[in-house]
Design an enzyme around this catalytic site. Structure first.
Site, PDB file in Angstrom:
ATOM      1  N   LYS A 190       0.847  -1.201   0.000  1.00  0.00           N
ATOM      2  CA  LYS A 190       0.000   0.000   0.000  1.00  0.00           C
ATOM      3  C   LYS A 190       0.873   1.238   0.000  1.00  0.00           C
ATOM      4  O   LYS A 190       1.618   1.478   0.954  1.00  0.00           O
ATOM      5  CB  LYS A 190      -0.906   0.041   1.227  1.00  0.00           C
ATOM      6  CG  LYS A 190      -1.929   1.173   1.122  1.00  0.00           C
ATOM      7  CD  LYS A 190      -2.590   1.499   2.432  1.00  0.00           C
ATOM      8  CE  LYS A 190      -1.793   2.448   3.282  1.00  0.00           C
ATOM      9  NZ  LYS A 190      -1.647   3.807   2.731  1.00  0.00           N
ATOM     10  N   GLU A 264      10.894   0.695   9.780  1.00  0.00           N
ATOM     11  CA  GLU A 264      11.861   1.763   9.520  1.00  0.00           C
ATOM     12  C   GLU A 264      11.138   3.051   9.847  1.00  0.00           C
ATOM     13  O   GLU A 264      10.234   3.465   9.128  1.00  0.00           O
ATOM     14  CB  GLU A 264      12.299   1.683   8.049  1.00  0.00           C
ATOM     15  CG  GLU A 264      13.607   2.370   7.790  1.00  0.00           C
ATOM     16  CD  GLU A 264      13.439   3.823   7.444  1.00  0.00           C
ATOM     17  OE1 GLU A 264      13.509   4.665   8.373  1.00  0.00           O
ATOM     18  OE2 GLU A 264      13.217   4.113   6.270  1.00  0.00           O
ATOM     19  N   CYS A 298      13.495  10.606   6.621  1.00  0.00           N
ATOM     20  CA  CYS A 298      13.546  10.017   7.963  1.00  0.00           C
ATOM     21  C   CYS A 298      14.932  10.188   8.588  1.00  0.00           C
ATOM     22  O   CYS A 298      15.053  10.341   9.790  1.00  0.00           O
ATOM     23  CB  CYS A 298      13.139   8.551   7.923  1.00  0.00           C
ATOM     24  SG  CYS A 298      14.001   7.635   6.664  1.00  0.00           S
ATOM     25  N   GLU A 393      10.695  14.736  15.710  1.00  0.00           N
ATOM     26  CA  GLU A 393      10.896  14.832  14.269  1.00  0.00           C
ATOM     27  C   GLU A 393       9.942  15.903  13.721  1.00  0.00           C
ATOM     28  O   GLU A 393       8.739  15.835  13.943  1.00  0.00           O
ATOM     29  CB  GLU A 393      10.540  13.461  13.693  1.00  0.00           C
ATOM     30  CG  GLU A 393      10.906  13.264  12.270  1.00  0.00           C
ATOM     31  CD  GLU A 393      10.649  11.821  11.808  1.00  0.00           C
ATOM     32  OE1 GLU A 393       9.674  11.207  12.264  1.00  0.00           O
ATOM     33  OE2 GLU A 393      11.428  11.342  10.978  1.00  0.00           O
TER      34      GLU A 393
HETATM   35  P1  NAI Z   1       2.234   7.638   8.804  1.00  0.00           P
HETATM   36  O1  NAI Z   1       3.196   6.828   9.559  1.00  0.00           O
HETATM   37  O2  NAI Z   1       0.868   7.821   9.353  1.00  0.00           O
HETATM   38  O3  NAI Z   1       2.046   7.041   7.318  1.00  0.00           O
HETATM   39  C1  NAI Z   1       2.919   6.162   6.677  1.00  0.00           C
HETATM   40  C2  NAI Z   1       2.097   5.050   6.025  1.00  0.00           C
HETATM   41  O4  NAI Z   1       1.428   4.286   7.014  1.00  0.00           O
HETATM   42  C3  NAI Z   1       1.010   5.510   5.075  1.00  0.00           C
HETATM   43  O5  NAI Z   1       0.950   4.636   3.979  1.00  0.00           O
HETATM   44  C4  NAI Z   1      -0.245   5.409   5.917  1.00  0.00           C
HETATM   45  O6  NAI Z   1      -1.417   5.230   5.158  1.00  0.00           O
HETATM   46  C5  NAI Z   1       0.040   4.151   6.721  1.00  0.00           C
HETATM   47  N1  NAI Z   1      -0.681   4.014   7.975  1.00  0.00           N
HETATM   48  C6  NAI Z   1      -1.196   4.992   8.772  1.00  0.00           C
HETATM   49  N2  NAI Z   1      -1.791   4.435   9.846  1.00  0.00           N
HETATM   50  C7  NAI Z   1      -1.630   3.100   9.753  1.00  0.00           C
HETATM   51  C8  NAI Z   1      -2.017   1.991  10.566  1.00  0.00           C
HETATM   52  N3  NAI Z   1      -2.676   2.157  11.697  1.00  0.00           N
HETATM   53  N4  NAI Z   1      -1.675   0.749  10.178  1.00  0.00           N
HETATM   54  C9  NAI Z   1      -0.980   0.551   9.037  1.00  0.00           C
HETATM   55  N5  NAI Z   1      -0.613   1.556   8.226  1.00  0.00           N
HETATM   56  C10 NAI Z   1      -0.924   2.819   8.564  1.00  0.00           C
HETATM   57  O7  NAI Z   1       2.876   9.019   8.535  1.00  0.00           O
HETATM   58  P2  NAI Z   1       2.096  10.372   8.184  1.00  0.00           P
HETATM   59  O8  NAI Z   1       0.903  10.598   9.029  1.00  0.00           O
HETATM   60  O9  NAI Z   1       1.854  10.346   6.753  1.00  0.00           O
HETATM   61  O10 NAI Z   1       3.163  11.437   8.638  1.00  0.00           O
HETATM   62  C11 NAI Z   1       3.192  11.866   9.991  1.00  0.00           C
HETATM   63  C12 NAI Z   1       4.586  12.031  10.479  1.00  0.00           C
HETATM   64  O11 NAI Z   1       5.242  10.766  10.397  1.00  0.00           O
HETATM   65  C13 NAI Z   1       5.469  12.934   9.662  1.00  0.00           C
HETATM   66  O12 NAI Z   1       5.307  14.255  10.025  1.00  0.00           O
HETATM   67  C14 NAI Z   1       6.818  12.404   9.991  1.00  0.00           C
HETATM   68  O13 NAI Z   1       7.257  12.950  11.200  1.00  0.00           O
HETATM   69  C15 NAI Z   1       6.605  10.936  10.147  1.00  0.00           C
HETATM   70  N6  NAI Z   1       6.961  10.167   8.947  1.00  0.00           N
HETATM   71  C16 NAI Z   1       8.151   9.531   8.933  1.00  0.00           C
HETATM   72  C17 NAI Z   1       8.548   8.833   7.827  1.00  0.00           C
HETATM   73  C18 NAI Z   1       9.837   8.132   7.786  1.00  0.00           C
HETATM   74  O14 NAI Z   1      10.308   7.750   6.727  1.00  0.00           O
HETATM   75  N7  NAI Z   1      10.471   7.895   8.913  1.00  0.00           N
HETATM   76  C19 NAI Z   1       7.746   8.802   6.611  1.00  0.00           C
HETATM   77  C20 NAI Z   1       6.465   9.472   6.744  1.00  0.00           C
HETATM   78  C21 NAI Z   1       6.127  10.127   7.869  1.00  0.00           C
END
Ligand code: NAI
Length: 781
Positions: A190, A264, A298, A393
């Site tokens: 996804k 990650e 990240c 972050e």
């Molecule tokens: P997120 O962690 O919510 O989203 C990443 C992925 O996880 C998306 O595909 C989302 O649809 C999915 N997701 C969300 N809730 C889930 C659940 N309960 N179970 C399984 N999958 C789920 O990140 P978001 O809200 O887009 O960004 C929020 C903050 O997260 C950012 O401001 C940043 O600080 C951090 N982030 C860090 C990343 C990294 O590479 N370390 C990448 C993206 C966000």
């Protein structure tokens, strides 16, 4: 702008990339997308718009997957998996190679689509994201080809559920899909809801490449769809990249389901500049560290630590450089920084910075477009180390900065975070860099460079930045498992009895903490009986306080991690020697405890096991990876830290040694919970440890109910990993509670292990006992 003005200002003219082909591709697809399941696109369902964050324009409409869609995708992947695995390494290599070639042939389409969807500068999508995607597929075509020769005894896990974020949409897909496919797995992936278009374009490429149906399935939607995938009963392994909070949630939600898991997650990575650094290079590095991809990285170097003597000069130059950064239309090839990925992300960054009421905020003075998700390059100084912006972050183009005086201080400041993803060091002194790199709690360290990635080099974090590595040989273990026959776990019950012990001199078993025998804090003990009901002795019941004391003792023995493999080998041999001298006594004890006759065999196997890990102590080597830079990436094996291990019930001595020996051979300190049913072999073993030069605190042994000890260890914030081999199946609880600090876990998932056989030792143990740190070093010419 006139030519005269251009000469006067020396400003860049616009150099726009055309969006025409990418927009035409979207039109060809009907501007509405279904999911890619079993080799075809489904009819689009109810969904949501995917927008260009630079303009707010809608690019396409995507479908929100339902449970039925996810079920269909998992079923397709399940059906396709055995045939895909049987295709063999070469068969799969040909498919991966075909994907790599097609990714290359459509590279500009993919780069433009990525920029339109995500807002990143086309320069980055074109020169970084998409070439790295291709490289990943090429590299892993080779991994498929070599699997049979190089990874004997390992096989695919099955169906992988993969959930990825929006910051590097296609690159994260490549990191997940390529190794999974190479090792014979099939996937249900996804993409993030803001950025699904390149994943859908990749699905189209899979179709064109003739990839067998069901091998790659892509479903779109929000976090609810992510949850459906990660918790689906038909998924064998979950791979997630995203926020630490969602990673923690996934750890809990999948606990006890027997799934493999790699996470990650986020970071707050230090960017350290020593006073002898080449300042101009360090400033250019910093531009890449925090303004690359608008800081939505990240491993962004988001925490600048600059040595005090050069701090003023450095900050002055930095501000001047920030003012020159060009923020604007990401499709313009002259742009340094594009738009943030979504209005929601813009709002998050804005409110985090606006809430900062201390320190000094400097925003770059360059122009910002009036509309779109733009945020200026920002520098915040004067915060205290505990300030939320120093710890959390921000995930945007915002750098926080502070100064340090000494090397010891910078190590402390750098590690003062719950994360441990990456770190950058800038110095002209290679001795200094190589002294500091091992001291940093990070999965990746860059020396005089930053944000370098390659398919051959492992990437991933420690602490709350998650676990598992992506890339390199080390990335493959997350997509394979040892081929082994397992039997369901059978609870080993302690014997009961009533016969009163004959009067003699009392020999009281205690706990073993910090190299000393300690009475239990609880003040409780329990009787241990033989099969015939004879009283064999009493053992203490360790309380939570005892566990905490043991963890503290283990923490305190951290010098063990710095000893040489040679020294650790000698100590392991010495333990074996001392055990051997008392083998008859131990064999009898084991027979008395278990009511069996195999005590002598178990003691002999224990001695051999100690020899095995003494042998490994200085041979489980790292590697120098051939990455495509003027340098190497060292992959160093480091100890995990403090490991809590709930030892096997059925093999009271061998089970204890099978967990202890690999852990301490690799430089970890352990807190061991002895066999619950037959603990007296472990309590006898204290004397062996006492006479074998094992430093206090390196090995700590507790007795008591496994459920209680495992619970306390799994929750403990200062424990780095928990292994659970108890015959009480505690897998669900250990995995759930480990989410506290995202410690690594290794549980038996209700399966027994043949401790006497090859299954009781070897690489899986060494791998669980080590973390890979990738250190990028300039080298050669
Ligand atoms: P997120 O962690 O919510 O989203 C990443 C992925 O996880 C998306 O595909 C989302 O649809 C999915 N997701 C969300 N809730 C889930 C659940 N309960 N179970 C399984 N999958 C789920 O990140 P978001 O809200 O887009 O960004 C929020 C903050 O997260 C950012 O401001 C940043 O600080 C951090 N982030 C860090 C990343 C990294 O590479 N370390 C990448 C993206 C966000």
């Amino acid at each position: 702008m006139t030519v005269k003005e251009i000469f006067e200002t020396m400003d860049y003219g616009p150099a726009p990339e055309s969006a025409a082909d990418a927009l035409a591709w979207l039109v060809d697809q009907g501007d509405r997308f279904g999911h890619f399941i079993d080799g075809t696109f489904t009819t689009p369902g109810d969904g949501f718009d995917s927008k260009n964050p630079a303009t707010g324009e809608t690019l396409a409409t995507l479908s929100q997957a339902t449970q039925a869609d996810v079920d269909a995708a998992v079923a397709a992947a399940r059906k396709a998996q055995p045939k895909w695995a049987k295709l063999g390494g070469h068969g799969r290599a040909k498919h991966l190679y075909a994907l790599a070639r097609l990714l290359q042939k459509h590279s500009r389409l993919l780069a433009v689509l990525e920029t339109l969807d995500n807002g990143k500068p086309i320069r980055e999508a074109r020169d970084i994201d998409i070439p790295l995607v291709q490289r990943h597929f090429y590299h892993h075509a080779g991994m498929a080809q070599l699997m049979a020769d190089e990874l004997p005894g390992r096989e695919a896990l099955g169906v992988c559920g993969q959930v990825i974020p929006w910051n590097f949409p296609l690159l994260m897909l490549a990191w997940k899909v390529a190794p999974a496919l190479a090792m014979g797995n099939t996937v249900v992936l996804k993409p993030a809801e803001y950025t699904s278009l390149t994943a859908l374009c990749f699905a189209d490429i899979c179709r064109k490449a003739g990839l067998p149906k069901g091998v790659v399935n892509i479903v779109t939607g929000d976090g609810a769809v992510g949850e459906m995938i990660t918790t689906h009963a038909g998924i064998d392994k979950v791979a997630f990249t995203g926020s630490t909070s969602v990673g923690r949630h996934i750890r809990r939600a999948t606990a006890g389901q027997g799934k493999g898991l790699t996470l990650e997650l986020g970071g707050k990575s230090p960017y350290i500049v020593f006073d002898d650094a080449d300042i101009d290079s360090a400033i250019e590095g910093l531009v890449d560290a925090i303004w690359f991809n608008q800081g939505q990285v990240c491993c962004a170097g988001s925490r600048l630590l600059v040595q005090e003597g050069i701090a003023d000069q450095f900050h002055t130059k930095l501000k001047a450089r920030m003012d020159k950064l060009r923020v604007g239309n990401p499709m313009d090839k002259c742009i340094d920084m594009g738009a943030l990925a979504d209005p929601v992300q813009l709002q998050t960054v804005t409110s985090m910075v606006d809430a900062c009421d201390s320190g000094e905020v400097y925003r770059a003075t360059g122009d910002l477009p009036a509309n779109g998700c733009y945020y200026p390059p920002t520098l915040i100084s004067g915060l205290s180390p505990a300030d939320p912006l120093m710890q959390e972050e921000i995930f945007g183009p915002v750098l926080v900065t502070s100064t340090f005086r000494t090397q010891a201080e910078v190590v402390e400041l750098a590690n003062n975070t719950r994360y441990g993803l990456a770190a950058t060091l800038w110095t002209e002194n290679v001795n200094l860099a190589l002294d500091i790199a091992p001291k940093l709690a990070a999965g990746v360290v860059w020396i005089n460079g930053t944000n370098m990635f390659d398919a051959a080099a492992g990437f991933g974090g420690v602490r709350e930045s998650g676990f598992g590595r992506e890339g390199g040989w080390e990335g493959l273990s997350a997509y394979t498992k040892p081929i082994r026959k397992t039997k369901p776990l059978k609870k080993v019950e302690a014997f009961t009895g009533s016969e009163v012990a004959p009067m003699g001199v009392d020999r009281t078993a205690k706990l073993y903490i910090g190299g000393k025998q300690a009475r239990p804090d609880s003040g409780y003990s329990r009787d241990i009986w033989s099969k015939q009901g004879k009283h064999l002795g009493e053992v203490p019941i360790a309380s939570r306080k005892d566990v905490r004391n043991a963890v503290e003792a283990a923490r305190g023995a951290k010098a063990w991690g710095k000893t040489t493999g040679h020294l650790r080998a000698q100590i392991l041999y010495y333990i074996a020697e001392n055990l051997s001298a008392r083998s008859e006594e131990f064999a009898k004890r084991i027979n008395d405890l278990t009511g069996g006759k195999d005590g002598a065999q178990e003691v002999e196997a224990s001695i051999q096991r100690l020899f095995t890990y003494a042998a490994w102590a200085d041979k489980y080597d790292g590697a120098a990876k051939g990455v495509p830079i003027r340098g190497v990436a060292l992959s160093m094996k480091e100890p995990v830290g403090v490991i809590g291990a709930i030892c096997s019930d059925e093999a009271p001595l061998l089970g204890l040694i099978s967990a202890m020996a690999p852990a301490i051979a690799m430089g970890n300190r352990v807190v061991l919970a002895a066999s619950e049913a037959f603990p007296l072999a472990a309590t006898d073993f204290y004397q062996i440890l006492d006479t074998s030069d094992v430093p206090g605190g390196v090995v700590n042994i507790l007795t008591g109910p496994h459920a209680d000890l495992a619970d306390t260890l799994a929750k403990h914030m200062d424990v780095d990993a928990v292994w659970c081999f108890s015959s009480s199946d505690l897998s669900e609880m250990v995995e759930r509670e480990s989410a506290s600090n995202l410690k690594r876990t290794w549980v038996n998932n209700g399966e027994s292990r043949d401790w006497l056989g090859a299954d009781g030792q070897g690489k899986p143990f060494l791998e669980a006992a080590t973390e890979v740190k990738t250190i990028w070093i300039p080298y050669g010419e």
